[in-house]
Scaffold this motif. Structure first.
Motif, PDB file in Angstrom:
ATOM      1  N   THR A 173       0.831  -1.209   0.000  1.00 44.85           N
ATOM      2  CA  THR A 173       0.000   0.000   0.000  1.00 44.85           C
ATOM      3  C   THR A 173       0.861   1.253   0.000  1.00 44.85           C
ATOM      4  OG1 THR A 173      -1.760  -1.151   1.190  1.00 44.85           O
ATOM      5  CG2 THR A 173      -1.793   1.254   1.251  1.00 44.85           C
ATOM      6  N   LYS A 174       1.926   1.230   0.813  1.00 48.00           N
ATOM      7  CA  LYS A 174       2.823   2.389   0.863  1.00 48.00           C
ATOM      8  C   LYS A 174       3.447   2.650  -0.486  1.00 48.00           C
ATOM      9  CE  LYS A 174       7.121   4.048   2.943  1.00 48.00           C
ATOM     10  NZ  LYS A 174       8.200   3.773   3.914  1.00 48.00           N
ATOM     11  N   SER A 213      -6.486  -0.376  -1.411  1.00 44.09           N
ATOM     12  CA  SER A 213      -6.009   0.223  -0.163  1.00 44.09           C
ATOM     13  C   SER A 213      -5.390   1.589  -0.402  1.00 44.09           C
ATOM     14  CB  SER A 213      -4.986  -0.702   0.510  1.00 44.09           C
ATOM     15  OG  SER A 213      -5.564  -1.947   0.843  1.00 44.09           O
ATOM     16  N   ALA A 214      -4.612   1.717  -1.477  1.00 46.55           N
ATOM     17  CA  ALA A 214      -4.002   3.004  -1.794  1.00 46.55           C
ATOM     18  C   ALA A 214      -5.061   4.029  -2.184  1.00 46.55           C
ATOM     19  CB  ALA A 214      -2.987   2.837  -2.927  1.00 46.55           C
ATOM     20  N   ILE A 215      -6.103   3.589  -2.894  1.00 44.00           N
ATOM     21  CA  ILE A 215      -7.183   4.505  -3.265  1.00 44.00           C
ATOM     22  C   ILE A 215      -7.936   4.976  -2.026  1.00 44.00           C
ATOM     23  CG2 ILE A 215      -9.361   4.685  -4.533  1.00 44.00           C
ATOM     24  CD1 ILE A 215      -8.240   2.669  -6.533  1.00 44.00           C
ATOM     25  N   ALA A 216      -8.208   4.054  -1.084  1.00 42.85           N
ATOM     26  CA  ALA A 216      -8.882   4.435   0.150  1.00 42.85           C
ATOM     27  C   ALA A 216      -8.031   5.389   0.963  1.00 42.85           C
ATOM     28  CB  ALA A 216      -9.196   3.179   0.965  1.00 42.85           C
ATOM     29  N   ILE A 246      -7.379  15.886  -9.825  1.00 42.95           N
ATOM     30  CA  ILE A 246      -7.403  14.498 -10.276  1.00 42.95           C
ATOM     31  C   ILE A 246      -8.497  13.753  -9.521  1.00 42.95           C
ATOM     32  CG2 ILE A 246      -4.934  14.461 -10.809  1.00 42.95           C
ATOM     33  CD1 ILE A 246      -4.534  12.814  -8.282  1.00 42.95           C
ATOM     34  N   TYR A 247      -8.849  12.599 -10.059  1.00 45.22           N
ATOM     35  CA  TYR A 247      -9.806  11.728  -9.404  1.00 45.22           C
ATOM     36  C   TYR A 247      -9.292  10.302  -9.559  1.00 45.22           C
ATOM     37  CZ  TYR A 247     -14.194   9.680  -7.871  1.00 45.22           C
ATOM     38  OH  TYR A 247     -15.138   8.972  -7.175  1.00 45.22           O
ATOM     39  N   VAL A 248      -9.098   9.610  -8.429  1.00 49.68           N
ATOM     40  CA  VAL A 248      -8.511   8.276  -8.446  1.00 49.68           C
ATOM     41  C   VAL A 248      -9.622   7.235  -8.560  1.00 49.68           C
ATOM     42  CG1 VAL A 248      -7.013   6.647  -7.268  1.00 49.68           C
ATOM     43  CG2 VAL A 248      -6.599   9.104  -7.039  1.00 49.68           C
TER      44      VAL A 248
END
Length: 292
Positions: A173-174, A213-216, A246-248
């Motif tokens: 995630t990091k 997880s990265a998006i959250a 931006i939008y992920v």
């Protein structure tokens, strides 16, 4: 000055949709310098060449290795499909081994079989879309990850990158979050460039990632209290989302085009993605004749 045809060893072939940029002659000169008279292969890198060991003997002509790899770096201007293979080869320029040179010979064989592949540019849309991916602990020697991203202007690929992370991370995630931040910085620069060219982006730019997880983490500020190990400069992506720069979005791994920039792929997977990034200049030249 008339219609463009040649510029800095790049050939521009007109098509009904726009242009195809290729470096066919430049690629031929590289193959001649390497003396490659051999059969072709379907992928630029394999798992065997990817897992290079340190027990191979040193290559007898390191200057030749550096000249070939340096020339291939310029070829990546119109060949995003070899970016990952060239990036791997560049990591051994200081001390190339026989197995490293075998890897270079392998993707030279791939180039020989895809001489007419190039970068298609079309005039359909001016909306930016970016894909980002990460191969966590992908390097078998130092356990570091590789970040890859690519950005499209409409259906035209205009920016891509392959970069090995400087540090080892215990969390995927990091590393994915760090990759998001790197891609967001490139997107901001492209948006500013388009603004100067009087083509502003009115809607948030879509950034497609396959790590939930990265998006959250990017969208939910509550998560930030548990992630103090992530550097502060990476958190600017959250500000980009708040400012609607931006939008992920989440994207399925099978639809992740940036996968080609992070790891060796199977022949089917590689060709599936490569068809969406490059095109053959031969087919564009013969298209009108075949239609008639």
């Amino acid at each position: 000055m008339g219609t463009i045809s040649q510029f800095l060893s790049i050939t521009a072939v007109p098509t009904p949709a726009g242009l195809i940029l290729h470096q066919n002659r430049y690629a031929q000169s590289i193959l001649q310098r390497a003396g490659m008279h051999c059969k072709t292969v379907n992928t630029p890198i394999t798992d065997k060449s990817h897992k290079t060991t340190n027990y191979s003997s040193l290559f007898f002509d390191p200057l030749l290795y550096r000249q070939l790899v340096g020339s291939l770096q310029y070829l990546t201007l119109t060949r995003p499909d070899i970016s990952y293979a060239v990036n791997k080869a560049c990591q051994y320029m200081h001390r190339p081994t026989d197995s490293n040179f075998e890897g270079v010979k392998h993707f030279l064989r791939y180039i020989k079989g895809s001489m007419h592949h190039g970068l298609p540019l079309s005039r359909n849309s001016l909306e930016l879309t970016s894909y980002v991916d990460l191969d966590w602990v992908g390097d078998q020697q130092d356990k570091k990850s590789t970040t890859g991203y690519c950005t499209f202007l409409g259906s035209s690929l205009i920016s891509w990158s392959v970069k090995k992370q400087k540090t080892i991370a215990r969390s995927s995630t990091k590393e994915e979050y760090r990759a998001l931040a790197t891609t967001a910085a490139d997107l901001i620069w492209l948006c500013q460039l388009l603004q100067e060219l009087d083509r502003p982006q009115y809607a948030p730019t879509n950034l497609l990632c396959d790590n939930t997880s990265a998006i959250a983490l990017a969208n939910n500020p509550v998560f930030h209290a548990r992630t103090k190990h992530i550097e502060i400069d990476c958190h600017f992506i959250r500000e980009c989302i708040k400012n609607k720069t931006i939008y992920v979005h989440h994207i399925s791994t099978k639809d992740q085009l940036a996968d080609i920039f992070t790891k060796p792929l199977s022949m089917e997977r590689f060709q599936h993605i490569n068809l969406k990034l490059t095109s053959s200049s031969d087919s564009s030249v013969c298209q009108g004749v075949l239609t008639q």
